[in-house]
Design a protein around this motif. Structure first.
Motif, PDB file in Angstrom:
ATOM      1  N   PRO A  48      57.518   3.649  82.564  1.00  0.00           N
ATOM      2  CA  PRO A  48      58.750   3.666  82.981  1.00  0.00           C
ATOM      3  C   PRO A  48      60.039   3.194  82.058  1.00  0.00           C
ATOM      4  O   PRO A  48      59.769   2.483  81.138  1.00  0.00           O
ATOM      5  CB  PRO A  48      58.658   2.605  84.122  1.00  0.00           C
ATOM      6  CG  PRO A  48      57.715   1.814  83.807  1.00  0.00           C
ATOM      7  CD  PRO A  48      56.652   2.356  83.141  1.00  0.00           C
ATOM      8  N   ARG A 100      59.947  13.325  92.392  1.00  0.00           N
ATOM      9  CA  ARG A 100      58.836  12.405  92.783  1.00  0.00           C
ATOM     10  C   ARG A 100      58.093  12.008  91.320  1.00  0.00           C
ATOM     11  O   ARG A 100      57.837  10.821  91.165  1.00  0.00           O
ATOM     12  CB  ARG A 100      57.701  13.020  93.427  1.00  0.00           C
ATOM     13  CG  ARG A 100      57.890  13.394  94.740  1.00  0.00           C
ATOM     14  CD  ARG A 100      56.609  13.601  95.487  1.00  0.00           C
ATOM     15  NE  ARG A 100      55.889  14.899  95.351  1.00  0.00           N
ATOM     16  CZ  ARG A 100      56.379  15.964  95.863  1.00  0.00           C
ATOM     17  NH1 ARG A 100      57.161  16.045  96.937  1.00  0.00           N
ATOM     18  NH2 ARG A 100      56.027  17.053  95.651  1.00  0.00           N
ATOM     19  N   ARG A 155      60.729   9.523  89.883  1.00  0.00           N
ATOM     20  CA  ARG A 155      60.552   8.069  90.675  1.00  0.00           C
ATOM     21  C   ARG A 155      59.568   7.238  90.028  1.00  0.00           C
ATOM     22  O   ARG A 155      59.567   5.969  89.865  1.00  0.00           O
ATOM     23  CB  ARG A 155      60.233   8.466  92.239  1.00  0.00           C
ATOM     24  CG  ARG A 155      60.010   7.123  93.265  1.00  0.00           C
ATOM     25  CD  ARG A 155      61.401   6.488  92.956  1.00  0.00           C
ATOM     26  NE  ARG A 155      61.087   5.091  93.890  1.00  0.00           N
ATOM     27  CZ  ARG A 155      60.850   3.989  93.357  1.00  0.00           C
ATOM     28  NH1 ARG A 155      60.219   3.727  92.105  1.00  0.00           N
ATOM     29  NH2 ARG A 155      60.830   2.800  93.978  1.00  0.00           N
ATOM     30  N   ARG A 156      58.616   7.939  89.562  1.00  0.00           N
ATOM     31  CA  ARG A 156      57.406   7.146  88.815  1.00  0.00           C
ATOM     32  C   ARG A 156      57.924   6.864  87.430  1.00  0.00           C
ATOM     33  O   ARG A 156      57.213   5.719  87.006  1.00  0.00           O
ATOM     34  CB  ARG A 156      56.048   8.272  88.896  1.00  0.00           C
ATOM     35  CG  ARG A 156      54.908   7.582  88.015  1.00  0.00           C
ATOM     36  CD  ARG A 156      53.967   8.626  87.868  1.00  0.00           C
ATOM     37  NE  ARG A 156      54.167   9.959  87.430  1.00  0.00           N
ATOM     38  CZ  ARG A 156      54.265  10.092  85.749  1.00  0.00           C
ATOM     39  NH1 ARG A 156      53.954   9.120  84.972  1.00  0.00           N
ATOM     40  NH2 ARG A 156      54.763  11.186  85.403  1.00  0.00           N
TER      41      ARG A 156
END
Length: 254
Positions: free
Chosen positions: A102, A130, A133-134
């Motif tokens: 991240p 999605r 978001r990871r």
């Protein structure tokens, strides 16, 4: 064949999308307000926005991912010229399934498709969100630049677009924001490109090749270049002009 005889590539564009200097400045100020330590740019191209973020956040390091070697080389040259080369990596690799995150700030502007696995089907924007978001750290930010329908396209308008275009290719703006919410974000800021930004981008996208074609009508690649330019211009003027918008969503992971 001598490369100098071929059309130059996108030298008239600062950003690879409908993004003005004024909007870019506001985005950089907003995105660096929380002082990200790491920046990840998905489908970075030559990474102009990434480099501006790093210039505004002197403690940050950045990584740009793209599969176009020429664009990445342009990014490295710009980074060296601006004294940012020690703080940024331009990597020639796919972003699909990347383990690079991240990061405190993730940029994905017009490049949601780069996060999709080969053969992926369904709602592309939702899949990309999605994945983003990871890739973002808690308390970080995502800038998601994505197309949206300004109104529902007619069958005739769809026929003038890219091959196989359907109304399901994009959300409308409320639907795009809902997809961000469903992926686990809250929208800090919602803004869209204006007509001037679109016209600057569309003309700049073709300008190098149009000028080259006028000067090299007998070149072996002239016919192919002319056909591509005419098709692209028609797709814009008769197809998505005033129909396709570009949203810039500044997103906070919830």
């Amino acid at each position: 064949m001598n490369d100098s005889a071929l059309p130059p590539r996108l030298t008239r564009l600062t950003f690879h999308g409908p993004l003005s200097e004024a909007r870019a400045g506001r985005l950089v100020e907003r995105l660096t307000r929380h002082e990200p330590a790491t920046v990840l740019d998905i489908g970075c191209g030559w990474g102009e926005l990434l480099l501006r973020v790093l210039a505004a956040a002197p403690a940050a390091t950045g990584t740009g991912l793209d599969v176009n070697a020429g664009d990445l080389a342009r990014g490295r040259e710009n980074a060296l010229r601006r004294g940012l080369d020690g703080r940024v990596e331009f990597a020639e690799e796919s972003a699909a399934g990347t383990a690079r995150g991240p990061a405190g700030l993730v940029l994905c502007v017009g490049s949601g498709h780069a996060l999709l696995e080969e053969g992926a089907t369904g709602d592309a924007a939702a899949v990309a969100l999605r994945a983003l978001r990871r890739l973002v750290s808690p308390g970080g930010r995502v800038l998601f630049g994505e197309g949206f329908w300004q109104r529902t396209p007619s069958e005739g308008e769809l026929a003038a677009l890219w091959p196989g275009a359907t109304a399901a290719d994009h959300h409308d703006l409320p639907g795009l924001v809902d997809a961000a919410l469903d992926a686990g974000f809250r929208p800090e800021w919602i803004e869209t490109a204006n007509e001037d930004e679109w016209e600057e981008f569309e003309s700049g996208y073709r300008a190098d090749r149009e000028v080259w074609l006028a000067a090299h009508p007998g070149h072996p690649s002239a016919a192919e270049t002319r056909e591509r330019l005419d098709r692209q211009r028609t797709s814009w003027l008769a197809g998505y002009r005033g129909l396709l918008g570009m949203a810039y969503l500044t997103l906070v992971p919830a």
